[in-house]
Design a protein around this motif. Structure first.
Motif, mmCIF file in Angstrom:
data_model
loop_
_atom_site.group_PDB
_atom_site.id
_atom_site.type_symbol
_atom_site.label_atom_id
_atom_site.label_comp_id
_atom_site.label_asym_id
_atom_site.label_seq_id
_atom_site.Cartn_x
_atom_site.Cartn_y
_atom_site.Cartn_z
ATOM 1 N N ALA A 194 7.246 6.265 -5.142
ATOM 2 C CA ALA A 194 6.127 5.426 -5.524
ATOM 3 C C ALA A 194 5.341 6.381 -4.860
ATOM 4 O O ALA A 194 3.960 6.301 -6.096
ATOM 5 C CB ALA A 194 6.864 4.181 -5.170
ATOM 6 N N LEU A 215 -4.004 0.010 -9.968
ATOM 7 C CA LEU A 215 -2.964 0.661 -10.445
ATOM 8 C C LEU A 215 -1.657 0.408 -9.262
ATOM 9 O O LEU A 215 -0.519 0.508 -9.748
ATOM 10 C CB LEU A 215 -2.791 1.814 -11.884
ATOM 11 N N ALA A 216 -2.500 0.933 -8.607
ATOM 12 C CA ALA A 216 -1.469 1.453 -7.141
ATOM 13 C C ALA A 216 -1.110 0.739 -6.496
ATOM 14 O O ALA A 216 0.363 0.073 -6.309
ATOM 15 C CB ALA A 216 -2.001 2.301 -5.850
ATOM 16 N N GLY A 221 9.955 9.107 -8.819
ATOM 17 C CA GLY A 221 9.697 7.471 -9.159
ATOM 18 C C GLY A 221 9.379 6.963 -10.449
ATOM 19 O O GLY A 221 9.885 5.761 -10.327
ATOM 20 N N ILE A 222 8.928 8.082 -11.005
ATOM 21 C CA ILE A 222 9.839 7.411 -12.811
ATOM 22 C C ILE A 222 10.551 6.775 -12.934
ATOM 23 O O ILE A 222 10.885 5.710 -13.789
ATOM 24 C CB ILE A 222 8.778 8.574 -13.216
ATOM 25 N N THR A 235 4.201 9.025 -7.417
ATOM 26 C CA THR A 235 4.192 8.342 -8.785
ATOM 27 C C THR A 235 2.779 8.626 -8.892
ATOM 28 O O THR A 235 1.650 8.818 -9.217
ATOM 29 C CB THR A 235 4.691 7.595 -8.864
ATOM 30 N N VAL A 236 1.846 7.571 -7.909
ATOM 31 C CA VAL A 236 0.639 7.151 -7.613
ATOM 32 C C VAL A 236 -0.181 7.552 -6.822
ATOM 33 O O VAL A 236 -1.179 8.125 -7.526
ATOM 34 C CB VAL A 236 0.765 5.719 -6.113
ATOM 35 N N ILE A 283 2.211 -0.811 -8.385
ATOM 36 C CA ILE A 283 3.830 0.258 -8.729
ATOM 37 C C ILE A 283 3.748 -0.226 -7.304
ATOM 38 O O ILE A 283 5.309 -0.310 -7.794
ATOM 39 C CB ILE A 283 3.413 1.062 -9.101
ATOM 40 N N GLY A 308 12.064 3.554 -12.022
ATOM 41 C CA GLY A 308 10.559 2.467 -12.078
ATOM 42 C C GLY A 308 11.459 2.416 -13.715
ATOM 43 O O GLY A 308 11.102 0.924 -13.767
ATOM 44 N N GLU A 344 6.270 -3.156 -6.821
ATOM 45 C CA GLU A 344 7.229 -3.946 -7.800
ATOM 46 C C GLU A 344 8.483 -2.807 -6.844
ATOM 47 O O GLU A 344 9.835 -3.071 -7.039
ATOM 48 C CB GLU A 344 7.237 -3.377 -9.300
ATOM 49 N N PHE A 345 8.423 -1.749 -6.153
ATOM 50 C CA PHE A 345 9.284 -0.817 -5.124
ATOM 51 C C PHE A 345 9.708 -1.655 -4.129
ATOM 52 O O PHE A 345 10.891 -1.484 -3.381
ATOM 53 C CB PHE A 345 8.269 -0.106 -5.725
#
Length: 280
Positions: free
Chosen positions: A199, A157-158, A273-274, A202-203, A161, A277, A164-165
């Motif tokens: 990000a 998951l990290a 971050g959310i 968020t992670v 995410i 995204g 993408e950033f």
């Protein structure tokens, strides 16, 4: 124009009502636990929704937790496992995301698909194999076993995410740094990481909560007295016939504090971050 404004106002109002309802629904169990942890046993069952008063206020639950159990040891174990796992997940995840997003090499897409597959398949499906591996490595009843499992659980998951950033960072910025003679490590640590702090936050939040609240792997890999975590330690107050609800609620109150503190510190970065995204 007036109809459009009215419809927008109604839509915004409906959204706020839904969000407020969800917030109340999410915070109600936490508030209920904290309120009843400061009440006597009889007051908990008489009126669990009432606030503590001078007659019902009691700290017996916290006294039992701190006096009759090794709560500080359990808390320290959870803190050690969570912080170590977070640091490794963020470090290795950011480095892997940088490699996948910046460098194009043979097999990069297959590797990215492999990490995505790690999100789709729950790690608990491999519990038996993980237990056999930890037994062969003599890591049962050690915090190292939990850290290794949580790092493997959080990396996919990290990576997804953060990659993408990182792809949204302008190439001109990185090329300008390379033209100035800046090495790849300095570009990564001094240029890229500061730009993706939302990000990273968020992670961190999304990774910390499952690790801190996990009961499955501590129960299987580290059930020993010296390696129990907070979630597993709470279970000693829950019996088949008699449950010490004062101690259970007090221990849960103490256990939820780190998550709340972390959210307070990282809430702004988390929201950024959310929303970023969502726009992307």
């Amino acid at each position: 124009m007036s109809q459009n404004k009215a419809s927008r106002f109604l839509g915004a109002g409906l959204t706020q009502v839904i969000l407020a309802g969800y917030t109340i629904l999410a915070l109600f169990p936490i508030a209920l636990i904290i309120i009843n942890s400061f009440k006597s046993r009889g007051a908990i069952f008489d009126n669990p929704l009432a606030l503590p008063t001078s007659e019902t206020f009691s700290l017996i639950g916290f006294q039992k937790v701190l006096r009759e159990s090794h709560f500080t040891l359990y808390f320290g174990n959870s803190l050690t496992v969570t912080i170590t796992s977070l640091v490794l997940i963020l470090l290795f995840g950011a480095m892997a995301a940088w490699a996948l997003s910046e460098y194009k090499f043979k097999g990069s897409r297959i590797l990215a698909l492999f990490f995505a597959f790690g999100i789709m398949v729950p790690i608990r499906l491999g519990t038996v194999s993980i237990l056999k591996l930890m037994v062969s490595l003599s890591l049962v009843n050690t915090l190292t076993a939990l850290v290794l499992v949580y790092v493997a659980q959080g990396l996919p998951l990290a990576i997804m995410i953060l990659s993408e950033f990182m792809q949204q960072i302008p190439k001109e910025l990185k090329e300008a740094a390379r033209c100035d003679g800046v090495g790849e490590f300095k570009i990564f640590f001094q240029v890229i990481l500061p730009l993706i702090r939302p990000a990273v936050a968020t992670v961190a939040v999304f990774t910390m909560v499952p690790i801190w609240n996990d009961l499955w792997f501590p129960l299987i890999l580290a059930p020993g007295e010296a390696t129990q975590t907070v979630t597993l330690g709470v279970q000693q107050f829950i019996g088949q016939y008699v449950t010490n609800w004062n101690a259970v609620l007090a221990s849960l109150t103490l256990a939820v504090l780190p998550v709340l503190v972390m959210y307070v510190f990282f809430s702004r970065q988390l929201i950024r971050g959310i929303t970023a995204g969502a726009v992307k």
